[in-house]
Design an enzyme around this catalytic site. Sequence first.
Site, PDB file in Angstrom:
ATOM      1  N   SER A 164     -22.203 -13.091 -33.452  1.00  0.00           N
ATOM      2  CA  SER A 164     -22.380 -12.930 -32.149  1.00  0.00           C
ATOM      3  C   SER A 164     -23.695 -12.823 -31.443  1.00  0.00           C
ATOM      4  CB  SER A 164     -22.069 -11.119 -32.299  1.00  0.00           C
ATOM      5  OG  SER A 164     -23.142 -10.465 -32.997  1.00  0.00           O
ATOM      6  N   HIS A 219     -15.802 -13.540 -31.265  1.00  0.00           N
ATOM      7  CA  HIS A 219     -16.318 -14.491 -30.131  1.00  0.00           C
ATOM      8  C   HIS A 219     -15.784 -15.887 -30.533  1.00  0.00           C
ATOM      9  CE1 HIS A 219     -19.349 -11.556 -29.224  1.00  0.00           C
ATOM     10  NE2 HIS A 219     -19.228 -11.224 -30.315  1.00  0.00           N
ATOM     11  N   LYS A 232     -13.435  -9.435 -25.137  1.00  0.00           N
ATOM     12  CA  LYS A 232     -14.433 -10.439 -25.018  1.00  0.00           C
ATOM     13  C   LYS A 232     -13.858 -11.765 -24.129  1.00  0.00           C
ATOM     14  CE  LYS A 232     -17.210  -8.785 -28.474  1.00  0.00           C
ATOM     15  NZ  LYS A 232     -16.843  -7.374 -28.573  1.00  0.00           N
TER      16      LYS A 232
HETATM   17  C1  LIG Z   1     -18.343  -9.880 -34.198  1.00  0.00           C
HETATM   18  C2  LIG Z   1     -18.104  -8.474 -33.559  1.00  0.00           C
HETATM   19  N1  LIG Z   1     -17.238  -7.721 -34.138  1.00  0.00           N
HETATM   20  C3  LIG Z   1     -16.641  -6.763 -33.730  1.00  0.00           C
HETATM   21  C4  LIG Z   1     -17.110  -6.077 -32.288  1.00  0.00           C
HETATM   22  C5  LIG Z   1     -16.799  -4.831 -31.724  1.00  0.00           C
HETATM   23  O1  LIG Z   1     -15.833  -5.043 -31.029  1.00  0.00           O
HETATM   24  P1  LIG Z   1     -15.357  -3.930 -29.820  1.00  0.00           P
HETATM   25  O2  LIG Z   1     -16.127  -4.219 -28.756  1.00  0.00           O
HETATM   26  O3  LIG Z   1     -13.799  -4.359 -29.294  1.00  0.00           O
HETATM   27  O4  LIG Z   1     -15.398  -2.629 -30.435  1.00  0.00           O
HETATM   28  C6  LIG Z   1     -18.039  -6.907 -31.828  1.00  0.00           C
HETATM   29  C7  LIG Z   1     -18.644  -6.516 -30.423  1.00  0.00           C
HETATM   30  O5  LIG Z   1     -19.250  -5.613 -29.859  1.00  0.00           O
HETATM   31  C8  LIG Z   1     -18.622  -8.009 -32.279  1.00  0.00           C
HETATM   32  O6  LIG Z   1     -19.532  -8.797 -31.552  1.00  0.00           O
END
Ligand SMILES: Cc1ncc(COP(=O)(O)O)c(C=O)c1O
Length: 393
Positions: free
Chosen positions: A179, A207, A238
């Site tokens: 990320s 991502h 996303k």
């Molecule tokens: C790699 C990754 N996993 C999980 C999440 C969490 O997802 P969410 O925003 O739906 O809680 C994010 C982003 O915030 C992320 O970048």
Amino acid sequence: MRADFFAAELQSVKDAGLYRQLHLVGGDQGPTLMLDGREVINFSSNNYLGIANHPALAAAAKAAIDRYGCGSGASRLISGNMTLHEELETKIAQFKNTEAALVFNSGFQANVGILSTLAGDGDVILSDSLNHASIIDGCRLSKAKTLVYTHCDLNELEACLKQAASARRRLIVTETIFSMDGDEAPLVGIVELAEKYDAMVMVDEAHGTGVFGANGAGVVAKLGLAPRVLIQMGTLGKALGGFGAYVAGDRALCDLLINRCRSFIFTTSLPPAVMAMALAAIDLVQNEPHRRDALRQNCQKLKEGLSLLGFELGRSNSPILPLIVGDAARCMALSAVLLGRGVFAQGIRPPTVPAGTSRLRITVMATHSAVQIDRALNVFEEVKRQWPPITTS
Ligand SMILES: Cc1ncc(COP(=O)(O)O)c(C=O)c1O
């Protein structure tokens, strides 16, 4: 106890140069953004395909509200399991080429819940050193022993797997596209090691989904690894432009989570409009590959432009371009200078990234115009002339 404690803690955050403040967005999530009352070019969104404000998503959400109302009323296991939840799960399973899927309220809840359900005392989780905070917290909550291997280092992963040989179960967890660095995990190697050392593989495609693979199903699909990756987690907020998350895998995996996963069981289910948006988004992602083409072209244009200006962007092969600055205060100063000139590239500091690696996290969208990217490159060029030094006062 007096509230002085809050102020004292905040002061220590400020002293460390890590104080965070919210920006205010006053319009939709497009390639430009009304940020704190001013229009800026948006290089800080995960809305990679630019569909968060697509009319098809809005129409689907409105129709779902008309038919099913606004709230879901209860958790999934009580009265909150609506037809749209199951429709979406069927669609995600098809999209991901798995037997089943299960929707979660957010990616954070999914990671924390899945890891703490599938691993426990006597197990070992093998986790990439740059995995997301939600994965780290899932490892902590699981009570399994966690071995953290150096980012993308297969030799170290293998050494950890050997070390975990006597554990009851081994679970390797990795993001597919990281990320904050935008690079891709060596997934083929990870899967081969998992098979050699009898470990499960869990991927976080937050991502990757929407961006990679012939129909946008993600990195696992791109590499044809779906049958060999037991647990495919991803998010709907996303590239898919909505909100929520999912896990895709065997029916038994989903049923086990329905029975044991606390972040699935003990929470009100997502509302109908959110499910309907996700259904519409998956259709767009699967059927309109031109968005991925545009995104790739925009990534290439911005990446080449920044490289020509002499900026290092690491190993990214995705819409996430990390411009490493190092020092946290300097990074935020650079972000502020860019913002002052109409380019929003958020500075990212510890604990989101390791100390000394603060960076601008520049994200590209399919809907950026060539003019907007050129404008940003001009601003980066201007800023580079006075950088270093950048003052933080
Ligand atoms: C790699 C990754 N996993 C999980 C999440 C969490 O997802 P969410 O925003 O739906 O809680 C994010 C982003 O915030 C992320 O970048």
